[in-house]
Design a protein around this motif. Structure first.
Motif, PDB file in Angstrom:
ATOM      1  N   LEU A   1     -60.816 -36.730  47.777  1.00 33.73           N
ATOM      2  CA  LEU A   1     -60.795 -35.429  48.440  1.00 33.73           C
ATOM      3  C   LEU A   1     -59.447 -35.157  49.097  1.00 33.73           C
ATOM      4  CD1 LEU A   1     -64.265 -35.833  50.151  1.00 33.73           C
ATOM      5  CD2 LEU A   1     -63.791 -34.638  48.032  1.00 33.73           C
ATOM      6  N   SER A   2     -58.463 -35.974  48.771  1.00 36.35           N
ATOM      7  CA  SER A   2     -57.116 -35.896  49.346  1.00 36.35           C
ATOM      8  C   SER A   2     -57.151 -35.644  50.853  1.00 36.35           C
ATOM      9  CB  SER A   2     -56.258 -34.842  48.629  1.00 36.35           C
ATOM     10  OG  SER A   2     -56.962 -33.631  48.511  1.00 36.35           O
TER      11      SER A   2
ATOM     12  N   LEU B   1     -71.401 -27.250  37.953  1.00 32.48           N
ATOM     13  CA  LEU B   1     -72.178 -28.234  37.202  1.00 32.48           C
ATOM     14  C   LEU B   1     -71.311 -29.476  37.018  1.00 32.48           C
ATOM     15  CD1 LEU B   1     -73.918 -26.000  34.541  1.00 32.48           C
ATOM     16  CD2 LEU B   1     -74.898 -27.039  36.579  1.00 32.48           C
ATOM     17  N   PRO B   2     -71.944 -30.621  36.714  1.00 33.20           N
ATOM     18  CA  PRO B   2     -71.167 -31.851  36.541  1.00 33.20           C
ATOM     19  C   PRO B   2     -70.035 -31.686  35.533  1.00 33.20           C
ATOM     20  CG  PRO B   2     -73.484 -32.349  36.595  1.00 33.20           C
ATOM     21  CD  PRO B   2     -73.374 -30.859  36.669  1.00 33.20           C
ATOM     22  N   SER B   3     -68.862 -32.197  35.893  1.00 30.76           N
ATOM     23  CA  SER B   3     -67.706 -32.118  35.004  1.00 30.76           C
ATOM     24  C   SER B   3     -66.883 -33.387  35.223  1.00 30.76           C
ATOM     25  CB  SER B   3     -66.861 -30.893  35.363  1.00 30.76           C
ATOM     26  OG  SER B   3     -66.395 -31.039  36.690  1.00 30.76           O
ATOM     27  N   PHE B   4     -65.714 -33.472  34.605  1.00 31.61           N
ATOM     28  CA  PHE B   4     -64.917 -34.676  34.787  1.00 31.61           C
ATOM     29  C   PHE B   4     -64.426 -34.810  36.232  1.00 31.61           C
ATOM     30  CE2 PHE B   4     -60.899 -37.040  34.692  1.00 31.61           C
ATOM     31  CZ  PHE B   4     -61.394 -38.238  34.206  1.00 31.61           C
TER      32      PHE B   4
ATOM     33  N   THR C   1     -72.390 -25.193  49.151  1.00 31.42           N
ATOM     34  CA  THR C   1     -71.333 -24.904  50.114  1.00 31.42           C
ATOM     35  C   THR C   1     -70.001 -25.488  49.650  1.00 31.42           C
ATOM     36  OG1 THR C   1     -71.939 -26.868  51.360  1.00 31.42           O
ATOM     37  CG2 THR C   1     -72.882 -24.803  52.101  1.00 31.42           C
ATOM     38  N   GLY C   2     -69.943 -25.881  48.379  1.00 39.04           N
ATOM     39  CA  GLY C   2     -68.674 -26.343  47.830  1.00 39.04           C
ATOM     40  C   GLY C   2     -68.283 -27.753  48.215  1.00 39.04           C
ATOM     41  N   ARG C   3     -69.256 -28.630  48.415  1.00 40.16           N
ATOM     42  CA  ARG C   3     -68.936 -30.032  48.692  1.00 40.16           C
ATOM     43  C   ARG C   3     -69.160 -30.849  47.429  1.00 40.16           C
ATOM     44  NH1 ARG C   3     -72.482 -30.806  54.089  1.00 40.16           N
ATOM     45  NH2 ARG C   3     -74.010 -29.750  52.810  1.00 40.16           N
ATOM     46  N   ASP C   4     -68.286 -31.826  47.214  1.00 39.76           N
ATOM     47  CA  ASP C   4     -68.432 -32.671  46.033  1.00 39.76           C
ATOM     48  C   ASP C   4     -69.605 -33.620  46.246  1.00 39.76           C
ATOM     49  OD1 ASP C   4     -67.652 -33.857  43.523  1.00 39.76           O
ATOM     50  OD2 ASP C   4     -67.093 -35.598  44.726  1.00 39.76           O
TER      51      ASP C   4
ATOM     52  N   HIS D   1     -65.805 -33.431  38.894  1.00 38.18           N
ATOM     53  CA  HIS D   1     -66.953 -33.599  39.780  1.00 38.18           C
ATOM     54  C   HIS D   1     -68.120 -34.163  38.979  1.00 38.18           C
ATOM     55  CE1 HIS D   1     -64.808 -31.252  42.752  1.00 38.18           C
ATOM     56  NE2 HIS D   1     -64.591 -30.330  41.827  1.00 38.18           N
ATOM     57  N   PRO D   2     -68.214 -35.502  38.889  1.00 39.02           N
ATOM     58  CA  PRO D   2     -69.215 -36.126  38.005  1.00 39.02           C
ATOM     59  C   PRO D   2     -70.643 -35.691  38.332  1.00 39.02           C
ATOM     60  CG  PRO D   2     -67.659 -37.760  38.788  1.00 39.02           C
ATOM     61  CD  PRO D   2     -67.354 -36.508  39.537  1.00 39.02           C
TER      62      PRO D   2
END
Lengths: 338, 306
Positions: B57-58, B73-76, B85-88, B78-79
């Motif tokens: 999350l730098s 949705l899950p992606s590279f 609310t935009g949290r990983d 964000h697995p």
């Protein structure tokens, strides 16, 4: 005094004392929680009726409610009144969430659901687990015994609510074949029709299964080890030498002896059933006393919360007392002593 | 050397002996090995969580809202995707694992410490202490612990990690104390204890030098049980939405994910991963315990026949 009388008297005194101690702890524990149930109740009433009383009136109303709910006087007076009401009138006091219904009436409405769902599941799990466990132990080198045992060993290590999550996920959503909330289809009216009973069964399936799967596994494991310990006993060898049939040795010699500790185990597990009902009923919105308990906690309903705790304490201690008193009748090796 | 110093050296020596023995047994018994490797990996993951999330999350906190796009949705990148609310979600799961592990380990350790002291008093001294321990455990067995914990959890909204762990330890120590007490009762009848008594060793000497080293495997088993007991209560309460909201453990995360409608949306992966991590904690500690039991309680092995 004869040993039997002495034993029973001692056991009953211990029983009464345990109930008294445990309920006293519950009484004070719940009252130690900071919170103002009367204030919350009255502001709820005011919000409902949009009525704003003057200061003098408000004080009268508060005092009156405190009296009705058994919350006047200091903690000790409250405790004495609570005991007096319970012992003399079997009255727990009115419930806050369903005023003026007494808490015991409210609890009695929800209790059948819990007994029906979890009591039934517990009995099924016990019977099934003991049969399977005995067979697996009896034929411990068979091909089908090992996988059942390993499956049970795995399942018994996992808390039941994870099984519930997996069941909800798979059957409630992925396959979407079974309902996961409530006790019966909301558009049905409770009666004895075929449609209602099927709906009842369907809605009970997942909550019941999440409880049964893990507890069957537990019973299989304990029954299996019980049977395996018995396998080496001399009386089994003797029975075999007498030329008795294997099935008869299994039923009358091995199973009968192994069942006794399992029966005690069942009485001990009743407390766990209540704790289990609390989580399962809230996960599945099933209207039993575990669910009622959750609602009552949320509203600081002292009387209902206390009533439910009392009932569960009473059930567990009574089951244990009955087990202790009946044990020597089932098992002639045990005599009442001291 | 004074008594305190002696105590420390003898405890250290027995700990070292135990560690050496433990390493040997780890290799001897597959269950102990798999269990401890899994458990220590989880501990390592929980310990490294701040660094991992710092990189992922730098430098932002995993609970900071609006860091990423909402409901991805899950992606590279964000697995497990992101929440409303935009949290990983992967970062949230890792942070939850850390909280769950901290609570479990602290309360497990405190419960074990209390249990060992009480068990020594009850098992070795006996008499009135034993009676007190028995009546306390009997009463706690009858009081429905789960609902009591629920009552507390419903009202103590603001609570820190440590207090919460202490509270769980209060509920779980009697079970550990019972098992350890039983073991002390057997150990104190051993011939070498009699020998130590005859040679004039003090009670404390016998407890720490003769009994404690032989008790260590059972203390580890007791620790495992207390840890699982705390985690069991904590997770169960969190699953139905009770307890402090600012401590987001794995159990609470599952409850939130269900409340956020992840089941209805068909986004199963965060729920599956969180549940899997929780189950993994239980299974690894259980494996470790079963393995230790087999090694140190050979009679049991015959019964379970594993």
């Amino acid at each position: 005094m004869r040993p039997l009388v002495l034993y029973v008297t001692k056991r009953v005194i211990a029983y009464v004392l345990t109930i008294f101690l445990a309920s006293t702890v519950c009484f004070f524990l719940f009252r130690l929680i900071p919170g103002n149930p009367i204030g919350a109740y009255i502001s709820m009433l005011m919000a409902q009726q949009s009525y704003l009383p003057g200061a003098e009136e408000a004080r009268k109303v508060i005092l009156e409610y405190k009296r009705v709910f058994g919350l006047d006087g200091d903690l000790f007076t409250q405790y004495v009144n609570f005991l007096k009401e319970i012992i003399l009138n079997q009255n727990l006091g009115p419930s806050f969430i369903n005023f003026p219904k007494p808490a015991q009436v409210l609890i009695a409405q929800y209790l059948p659901w819990t007994i029906g769902l979890l009591g039934f599941s517990a009995v099924i799990a016990w019977v099934l687990g003991n049969i399977l466990g005995a067979l697996v132990g009896w034929k411990k080198d068979s091909n089908w015994g090992k996988p059942i045992f390993y499956l049970a060993l795995g399942l018994s290590q996992i808390p039941f609510y994870f099984v519930a999550i997996v069941l909800i996920l798979v059957f409630g959503y992925m396959l979407a074949v079974l309902p996961t909330r409530g006790a019966y289809a909301p558009w049905l009216v409770p009666d004895l029709s075929f449609e209602f009973i099927t709906s009842l069964m369907l809605y009970a399936l997942l909550p019941s299964l999440s409880f049964v799967l893990t507890s069957v596994a537990g019973w299989i494991i304990s029954m299996r080890s019980m049977i395996i310990t018995i396998l080496g006993e001399d009386y089994l060898l003797f029975a075999e030498a007498k030329g008795l049939k294997r099935s008869r040795i299994f039923m009358r010699y091995a199973l009968r002896n192994a069942l006794l500790p399992q029966a005690t185990g069942f009485a001990m597990s009743l407390g766990f059933i209540f704790s289990g009902s609390f989580v399962i009923e809230n996960m599945f919105s099933y209207p039993g006393i575990g669910y009622l308990f959750g609602v009552a906690i949320g509203q600081l309903d002292y009387n209902t919360v206390q009533g439910i705790l009392l009932i569960s304490i009473f059930a567990v201690t009574t089951a244990n007392l009955l087990m202790d008193l009946l044990y020597p009748l089932i098992d002639p090796r045990i005599r009442y002593q001291r | 050397m004074d008594f305190g110093g002696k105590l420390i050296t003898s405890t250290l020596r027995s700990l070292a002996r135990f560690a050496r023995g433990f390493l040997t047994y780890m290799r001897l018994n597959t269950k102990t090995m798999v269990g401890s490797v899994a458990f220590f990996s989880l501990i390592a993951l929980a310990a490294l969580e701040p660094s991992i999330n710092y990189i992922l999350l730098s430098g932002h906190s995993p609970t900071e809202m609006g860091l990423f796009e909402r409901t991805l949705l899950p992606s590279f990148e964000h697995p497990l995707g992101t929440d409303a609310t935009g949290r990983d979600l992967l970062s949230l799961v890792l942070a939850g694992l850390r909280f769950s592990m901290i609570i479990a380990v602290i309360s497990g350790s405190v419960a074990t410490l209390v249990a060992v002291s009480v068990a020594f008093l009850a098992g070795y001294k006996g008499g009135i202490y034993d009676h007190i321990l028995r009546s306390v455990t009997d009463t706690i067995l009858v009081i429905p612990i789960y609902p009591i914990a629920a009552i507390a959890a419903a009202y103590v909204r603001r609570i820190d990690l440590f207090t919460m762990s202490m509270f769980l330890a209060v509920l779980t120590w009697p079970w550990a104390a019972r098992t350890i007490r039983a073991q002390i009762l057997t150990l104190k009848e051993m011939v070498y204890v009699d020998l130590a008594k005859i040679s004039g060793l003090s009670d404390y000497g016998i407890m720490f030098r003769e009994i404690l080293p032989n008790l260590l495997p059972f203390i580890v088993v007791g620790f495992g049980n207390a840890l699982m007991g705390s985690l069991f209560i904590e997770t169960g309460l969190r699953l139905i939405g009770l307890g402090p909201t600012e401590i987001m453990t794995l159990g609470m995360l599952v409850n939130l994910l269900i409340n956020w409608g992840f089941l209805s949306l068909g986004r199963y992966s965060p729920i599956v991963v969180t549940t899997f991590l929780l189950v993994l904690i239980f299974v690894s500690v259980n494996l470790l315990n079963i393995g230790l039991d087999e090694v140190f309680n050979p009679r049991l092995k015959k019964v379970t026949g594993l």
